[in-house]
Motif scaffolding. Structure first.
Motif, PDB file in Angstrom:
ATOM      1  N   VAL A  64     -11.771-105.543  28.166  1.00 55.34           N
ATOM      2  CA  VAL A  64     -12.810-105.942  27.200  1.00 55.34           C
ATOM      3  C   VAL A  64     -12.361-107.206  26.468  1.00 55.34           C
ATOM      4  O   VAL A  64     -13.135-108.152  26.312  1.00 55.34           O
ATOM      5  CB  VAL A  64     -13.118-104.801  26.198  1.00 55.34           C
ATOM      6  N   VAL A  67     -12.738-110.178  28.869  1.00 52.19           N
ATOM      7  CA  VAL A  67     -14.141-110.566  29.068  1.00 52.19           C
ATOM      8  C   VAL A  67     -14.644-111.302  27.834  1.00 52.19           C
ATOM      9  O   VAL A  67     -15.287-112.352  27.946  1.00 52.19           O
ATOM     10  CB  VAL A  67     -15.019-109.333  29.380  1.00 52.19           C
ATOM     11  N   ARG A  68     -14.349-110.786  26.662  1.00 51.04           N
ATOM     12  CA  ARG A  68     -14.791-111.447  25.427  1.00 51.04           C
ATOM     13  C   ARG A  68     -14.152-112.819  25.262  1.00 51.04           C
ATOM     14  O   ARG A  68     -14.734-113.705  24.637  1.00 51.04           O
ATOM     15  CB  ARG A  68     -14.494-110.555  24.223  1.00 51.04           C
ATOM     16  N   LEU A 117     -15.598-104.420  36.116  1.00 57.19           N
ATOM     17  CA  LEU A 117     -16.708-105.380  36.107  1.00 57.19           C
ATOM     18  C   LEU A 117     -17.983-104.811  36.709  1.00 57.19           C
ATOM     19  O   LEU A 117     -19.082-105.095  36.228  1.00 57.19           O
ATOM     20  CB  LEU A 117     -16.306-106.657  36.843  1.00 57.19           C
ATOM     21  N   ARG A 121     -18.590-102.601  32.820  1.00 59.87           N
ATOM     22  CA  ARG A 121     -19.156-103.720  32.049  1.00 59.87           C
ATOM     23  C   ARG A 121     -20.654-103.556  31.773  1.00 59.87           C
ATOM     24  O   ARG A 121     -21.079-103.719  30.621  1.00 59.87           O
ATOM     25  CB  ARG A 121     -18.886-105.040  32.750  1.00 59.87           C
ATOM     26  N   GLU A 125     -22.148-103.282  28.013  1.00 60.40           N
ATOM     27  CA  GLU A 125     -23.161-104.213  27.511  1.00 60.40           C
ATOM     28  C   GLU A 125     -24.352-103.446  26.953  1.00 60.40           C
ATOM     29  O   GLU A 125     -24.878-103.784  25.897  1.00 60.40           O
ATOM     30  CB  GLU A 125     -23.604-105.170  28.611  1.00 60.40           C
ATOM     31  N   LEU A 130     -19.787-104.783  24.498  1.00 63.09           N
ATOM     32  CA  LEU A 130     -19.660-106.139  25.023  1.00 63.09           C
ATOM     33  C   LEU A 130     -21.004-106.827  24.859  1.00 63.09           C
ATOM     34  O   LEU A 130     -22.050-106.185  25.021  1.00 63.09           O
ATOM     35  CB  LEU A 130     -19.313-106.112  26.520  1.00 63.09           C
ATOM     36  N   ASP A 133     -24.358-110.568  28.967  1.00 62.92           N
ATOM     37  CA  ASP A 133     -24.031-111.858  29.572  1.00 62.92           C
ATOM     38  C   ASP A 133     -25.089-112.151  30.624  1.00 62.92           C
ATOM     39  O   ASP A 133     -25.293-111.348  31.532  1.00 62.92           O
ATOM     40  CB  ASP A 133     -22.645-111.794  30.195  1.00 62.92           C
ATOM     41  N   VAL A 137     -21.678-111.237  37.467  1.00 64.50           N
ATOM     42  CA  VAL A 137     -20.252-111.112  37.733  1.00 64.50           C
ATOM     43  C   VAL A 137     -19.944-111.800  39.049  1.00 64.50           C
ATOM     44  O   VAL A 137     -20.630-111.591  40.046  1.00 64.50           O
ATOM     45  CB  VAL A 137     -19.854-109.619  37.806  1.00 64.50           C
TER      46      VAL A 137
END
Length: 145
Positions: A64, A67-68, A117, A121, A125, A130, A133, A137
């Protein structure tokens, strides 16, 4: 059936969080992710959508963070996690034995990162742990089967 799913941790009530709730959860999650660099004792993060804690193993917390911080793919996540683990002298375990080789650790981290991912992820989200996005991916050619 719904009570059974919630009791088993497979479902949770959801809400439309306010901006204040989002900010509070983000601040607590920021603290948890910062603490993940010095301790492995926190195993949850908070979701403004559920209003509660979500189980989050230490390795997932490291992913995490990555990714951030903008890591775009499994290789970048694995590199980031390996850099941290190597800096504190930690290694992964396989069949109960410490894996010493950098390449073997990286391969194992990459598999975990790819799973994170593709599976974790999107869920994180949706739970607003998160940020969403808009970029898909990236999957390396070697990952396609």
């Amino acid at each position: 059936m719904l009570m059974v799913l919630v009791g088993a941790g497979l479902a949770a009530p959801a809400q439309q969080p306010s901006e204040k709730e989002r900010q509070r959860c983000k601040a607590l999650n920021d603290h948890i992710l910062q603490r993940a660099l010095v301790s492995m004792d926190l195993h949850h993060m908070v979701s403004p959508v559920t209003g509660g804690g979500i189980n989050m193993p230490h390795m997932a917390q490291l992913f995490v963070r990555a990714v951030r911080d903008g890591c775009p793919d499994a290789d970048a996540l694995a590199n980031d996690a390996w850099s941290f683990l190597d800096s504190i002298g930690e290694r992964l375990l396989k069949d109960g034995k410490r894996v010493e080789s950098r390449d073997d650790n990286f391969r194992m981290l990459r598999v975990s990162a790819q799973s994170f991912l593709t599976v974790a992820r999107p869920l994180l989200e949706g739970l607003e742990i998160l940020p969403r996005d808009s970029k898909p991916v990236r999957i390396a050619a070697s990952d396609r089967r």
